[in-house]
Write a protein that holds these residues in place. Structure first.
Motif, PDB file in Angstrom:
ATOM      1  N   SER A  97       0.905  -1.277   0.059  1.00 20.69           N
ATOM      2  CA  SER A  97      -0.060   0.049  -0.168  1.00 20.69           C
ATOM      3  C   SER A  97       0.903   1.128  -0.008  1.00 20.69           C
ATOM      4  CB  SER A  97      -0.916  -0.098   1.181  1.00 20.69           C
ATOM      5  OG  SER A  97      -0.496   0.657   2.427  1.00 20.69           O
ATOM      6  N   SER A  98       0.354   2.266  -0.541  1.00 19.35           N
ATOM      7  CA  SER A  98       1.124   3.499  -0.545  1.00 19.35           C
ATOM      8  C   SER A  98       0.105   4.663  -0.546  1.00 19.35           C
ATOM      9  CB  SER A  98       2.053   3.806  -1.705  1.00 19.35           C
ATOM     10  OG  SER A  98       1.162   3.462  -3.067  1.00 19.35           O
ATOM     11  N   PHE A  99       0.378   6.010  -0.172  1.00 18.57           N
ATOM     12  CA  PHE A  99      -0.515   6.931   0.020  1.00 18.57           C
ATOM     13  C   PHE A  99      -0.884   7.438  -1.229  1.00 18.57           C
ATOM     14  CE2 PHE A  99      -2.646  10.389   2.176  1.00 18.57           C
ATOM     15  CZ  PHE A  99      -2.460  11.284   1.398  1.00 18.57           C
ATOM     16  N   ASN A 100      -0.190   7.352  -2.266  1.00 12.45           N
ATOM     17  CA  ASN A 100      -0.465   7.976  -3.738  1.00 12.45           C
ATOM     18  C   ASN A 100      -0.194   6.561  -4.592  1.00 12.45           C
ATOM     19  OD1 ASN A 100      -1.720  10.665  -3.588  1.00 12.45           O
ATOM     20  ND2 ASN A 100       0.515  11.334  -3.185  1.00 12.45           N
ATOM     21  N   LEU A 101      -0.226   6.843  -5.947  1.00 14.38           N
ATOM     22  CA  LEU A 101       0.291   6.128  -6.751  1.00 14.38           C
ATOM     23  C   LEU A 101       1.730   5.785  -6.701  1.00 14.38           C
ATOM     24  CD1 LEU A 101      -1.725   7.062 -10.309  1.00 14.38           C
ATOM     25  CD2 LEU A 101      -1.728   4.772  -9.128  1.00 14.38           C
ATOM     26  N   ILE A 102       2.165   4.591  -6.852  1.00 13.35           N
ATOM     27  CA  ILE A 102       3.621   4.367  -6.687  1.00 13.35           C
ATOM     28  C   ILE A 102       4.088   4.769  -8.112  1.00 13.35           C
ATOM     29  CG2 ILE A 102       5.352   2.495  -7.079  1.00 13.35           C
ATOM     30  CD1 ILE A 102       3.686   0.769  -5.380  1.00 13.35           C
ATOM     31  N   GLY A 103       5.128   5.918  -7.780  1.00 13.61           N
ATOM     32  CA  GLY A 103       5.830   6.411  -8.919  1.00 13.61           C
ATOM     33  C   GLY A 103       5.558   7.790  -8.878  1.00 13.61           C
ATOM     34  N   GLN A 104       4.537   8.416  -8.245  1.00 14.25           N
ATOM     35  CA  GLN A 104       4.722   9.723  -7.962  1.00 14.25           C
ATOM     36  C   GLN A 104       5.844  10.251  -6.770  1.00 14.25           C
ATOM     37  OE1 GLN A 104       0.834  10.797  -6.585  1.00 14.25           O
ATOM     38  NE2 GLN A 104      -0.009  10.992  -8.619  1.00 14.25           N
ATOM     39  N   ARG A 105       6.328  11.546  -7.144  1.00 14.36           N
ATOM     40  CA  ARG A 105       7.434  11.748  -6.532  1.00 14.36           C
ATOM     41  C   ARG A 105       7.337  11.880  -5.009  1.00 14.36           C
ATOM     42  NH1 ARG A 105      11.436  16.943  -8.034  1.00 14.36           N
ATOM     43  NH2 ARG A 105      12.904  16.485  -5.925  1.00 14.36           N
ATOM     44  N   GLU A 106       6.022  12.394  -4.438  1.00 15.75           N
ATOM     45  CA  GLU A 106       5.907  12.610  -2.988  1.00 15.75           C
ATOM     46  C   GLU A 106       5.302  11.426  -2.685  1.00 15.75           C
ATOM     47  OE1 GLU A 106       4.355  14.493  -5.114  1.00 15.75           O
ATOM     48  OE2 GLU A 106       2.545  14.019  -5.236  1.00 15.75           O
ATOM     49  N   ASN A 107       5.663  10.860  -1.558  1.00 15.04           N
ATOM     50  CA  ASN A 107       5.151   9.612  -0.804  1.00 15.04           C
ATOM     51  C   ASN A 107       5.259   8.321  -1.607  1.00 15.04           C
ATOM     52  OD1 ASN A 107       3.933  10.847   1.608  1.00 15.04           O
ATOM     53  ND2 ASN A 107       2.432  11.854   0.165  1.00 15.04           N
ATOM     54  N   THR A 108       6.525   8.311  -1.896  1.00  7.42           N
ATOM     55  CA  THR A 108       6.779   7.165  -2.972  1.00  7.42           C
ATOM     56  C   THR A 108       6.946   5.743  -2.238  1.00  7.42           C
ATOM     57  OG1 THR A 108       9.094   7.540  -2.894  1.00  7.42           O
ATOM     58  CG2 THR A 108       7.757   8.513  -4.685  1.00  7.42           C
ATOM     59  N   GLU A 109       6.929   5.688  -1.019  1.00  7.74           N
ATOM     60  CA  GLU A 109       7.476   4.578  -0.502  1.00  7.74           C
ATOM     61  C   GLU A 109       6.074   3.588  -0.344  1.00  7.74           C
ATOM     62  OE1 GLU A 109       9.168   4.706   3.666  1.00  7.74           O
ATOM     63  OE2 GLU A 109       9.238   2.552   3.891  1.00  7.74           O
TER      64      GLU A 109
END
Lengths: 115, 117
Positions: B93-105
């Protein structure tokens, strides 16, 4: 297409020694992230360290550091003062940035730390 | 804080059967991805969902499908199971789409070990 290659299937070192895991990757992208993940017997994939391709400075997290050579497309992980708890599978991984993406993993290196 | 939870932890199915694997992301995370990890290999990307929509699909046959619910939990379904589907299935799971610069973990669960006999 991006690929990630780990050429060391297994490594074994004595506790407290330093060990370096190798990784090479291939991509035509300019903006990306590189990761090292640890997968212990519990199976959960744990992020060890992350490197952004636009940063020249090598990432460091406590005993873990990387040697990022962008031109050579090389991304090695150095573990200093290795501990028994470092025993695990280690995966090198790649991810494009600035777009919906996926994490591309290498085949892994099984690291054993001997007491 | 609760991490990514997957159920069941282990599962044994017979060839030709159907299986449903479940994943609950970290609270506040809107994206869920699924990966298949065959023994001795690295994980392979299957799907990514964000805000209940499929936003990426790996090179897997149509027997594999998934969905994301309004509470952001997700199910992975596999029809007509083959012996080769035996693997560890990881949810991230990730906060945003994997690949976006912010919250990439991406945070991974402990996986579901599927054995097809």
């Amino acid at each position: 297409a991006q690929t990630v290659t780990q050429s060391q299937p297994e490594m074994s070192v004595q506790e407290a020694e330093t060990v370096t895991l190798s990784c090479t990757y291939d991509t035509s992208e300019n903006n990306y992230y590189l990761f090292w993940y640890k997968q212990p017997p519990s199976r959960q994939m744990i992020l060890v360290i992350r490197q952004e391709a636009y940063k020249q400075q090598n990432a460091t997290e406590n005993r873990f550091s990387v040697n990022f050579q962008k031109a050579a497309k090389s991304f090695s992980l150095k573990i200093s003062d290795s501990q028994l708890g470092d025993t695990a599978m280690y995966f090198c991984a790649f991810m494009k940035s600035y777009s919906a993406s996926k994490i591309i993993f290498g085949s892994g290196t099984r690291l054993s730390i001997r007491p | 804080d609760a991490g990514v939870t997957q159920s069941p932890t282990h599962l044994i199915k017979t060839r030709g059967q159907h299986v449903t694997l479940r994943c609950s992301p970290i609270s506040g995370h809107k994206s869920v991805s699924w990966y298949q990890q065959v023994l001795g290999q690295g994980p392979q990307f299957i799907f990514q969902y964000y805000e209940k929509e499929e936003r990426g699909r790996g090179n897997f046959p149509d027997r594999f499908s998934a969905r994301q619910f309004p509470n952001y939990s997700s199910e992975l379904n596999v029809n007509a199971l083959l012996l080769g589907d035996s693997a560890l299935y990881l949810c991230a799971s990730s906060f945003n789409l994997i690949g976006q610069r912010e919250n990439t973990e991406a945070f991974f669960g402990q996986g579901t070990r599927l054995t097809v006999v």
